[in-house]
Design an enzyme around this catalytic site. Structure first.
Site, PDB file in Angstrom:
ATOM      1  CB  ALA A 201      -2.109  47.093   0.489  1.00  0.00           C
ATOM      2  CB  CYS A 326      -9.800  36.635 -18.623  1.00  0.00           C
ATOM      3  SG  CYS A 326     -11.496  36.365 -19.045  1.00  0.00           S
TER       4      CYS A 326
END
Ligand code: PLP
Length: 397
Positions: A201, A326
């Site tokens: 979401a 990262c």
């Protein structure tokens, strides 16, 4: 409006309408959807209503095919573990691509260390994974093929329908990580004919910590999270009712103006690319061919470190991302760029600009005005820029 936030592929702000839709389920409507009294049944109704809306949003045939999870990473893990433990408990062959999100890649690599045979298909230089390349790796022992619908770092969209057809010919199941595609481009699990798909979401103005796994009816599974048997025994744990409602609302809002936003954002994306490539040498878009996400510009800026650009932009209030670092803070170049064949020294200078609802043309122009002198200064300070990237021996991609 306007915003200097250009990292919508990392996360997005909640839409106020989403927050509003969720509020009752934190307060008066706090019931456990598994309780039998009225308060619980009301929560269950809200949860099932959200499931129906999410199912419609992803193009599923039935609401029951939607399993709510804690987000994209969990859905990716579920897809591998819950399927393989059922259909191939003793091991088998799995295929994924070399440029998947870590939630897929590290799950597949773990399985490879624990009895499964893993093949990583390489995306081609144009940034796409091809059905023929997947097909070449498929064998009679292949149980699961997992290829992302769109890549979160470079924005390439893959022809999942063709890849799914290859997987099914061999009797394998097909999973796709569709986290970045939902709400941005036309997407339907039925049209693509996949067996499993992952969503979250918070990449489309919904809440963090809620997502969904599409699990096609009839696909056998062994739940990863065991317990009280919620989600019809596919994912235990008291459901995040507010989150599910927020997710459903976020999908509907995104779909309501998906096509107009796609047109507007792809113009902004091209404005970023054209603005930088026309004013600077040795800057290029990473992906120029085939389907791409409308909101994502991935750029290779030769001769500068991604982090240096990111931090200097941050000083001016701009949020962007670089593929070269990262989350662990290491300076390893992005596995995505290396997978498509970008040379290591170029991969260090990558920039991901991911646009969203709040960005305007003015924001993009301000961004370009800010970034051009940053790159010029960094290159002027670099002892190797001219040597490595200009002249006959220049390193190219
Ligand atoms: C963000 C992202 C995920 C992880 O989703 P979370 O909800 O943050 O766990 C997985 N896959 C892709 C492609 C993503 O962009």
């Amino acid at each position: 409006m306007g915003s200097r936030y250009f990292d919508h592929a990392a996360t997005t702000a909640m839409d106020p309408r989403v927050t509003q839709a969720m509020m009752p389920y934190f307060t008066e409507q706090f019931g456990n959807p598994n309780s039998l009294y009225t308060l619980g049944r009301d929560a269950a109704r809200a949860l099932e209503d959200a499931r129906t809306r999410v199912a419609a949003g992803i193009g599923a045939a039935q609401p029951a095919e939607v399993v709510f999870t804690s987000g994209g990473s969990e859905s990716d893990n579920e897809a591998f573990f819950s399927i393989l433990r059922k259909v191939a408990p003793e091991g088998g062959h799995i295929i994924t691509s070399a440029y998947e999100h870590d939630a897929v890649l590290n799950t597949a690599k773990w399985l490879a260390k624990h009895g499964y045979d893993l093949d990583l298909v390489r995306p081609r230089k144009d940034g796409h994974v091809y059905a023929d390349d997947v097909g070449a790796l498929i064998c009679k022992d292949t149980k699961l093929v997992s290829i992302m619908h769109s890549n979160n770092e470079i924005g390439a969209i893959n022809d999942i329908r063709s890849i799914a057809a290859r997987a099914h010919e061999a009797g394998a199941l097909m999973h796709t990580d569709a986290v970045q595609s939902l709400g941005k481009v036309p997407f339907s699990v039925v049209d693509l004919d996949v067996d499993l798909a992952s969503f979250t979401a918070h990449k489309l103005h919904g809440p963090k910590g809620v997502g969904a796994l599409y699990l096609k009816r009839g696909v056998r599974f062994d739940a990863l999270i065991k317990g009280g048997g919620q989600e019809t025994r596919r994912r235990s744990g008291t459901q995040n009712v507010a989150g599910a409602v927020g997710f459903a609302t976020a999908i509907e809002l995104a779909l309501a103006d998906r096509d107009s936003e796609a047109t507007r954002l792809s113009a902004l994306r091209d404005r970023v690319i054209d603005g930088l490539t026309s004013r600077l040498e040795n800057v290029q878009a990473t992906v120029t061919q085939g389907d791409r996400l409308p909101n994502l510009a991935s750029l290779l800026v030769k001769g500068v470190e991604g982090e240096s650009m990111l931090l200097q932009l941050d000083n001016l209030g701009f949020s962007v991302s670089t593929g070269s670092a990262c989350s662990s803070g290491s300076l390893e170049p992005s596995h995505v760029l290396l997978a498509i064949g970008v040379p290591q020294v170029i991969a260090h200078g990558s920039l991901r600009v991911s646009l969203g609802r709040d960005n305007t043309e003015q924001d993009v122009d301000d961004f370009i005005e800010a970034l051009v002198p940053i790159i010029e200064k960094l290159r002027a300070m670099s002892p190797v820029y001219t040597k490595m990237f200009c002249g006959p021996d220049a390193i190219t991609f």
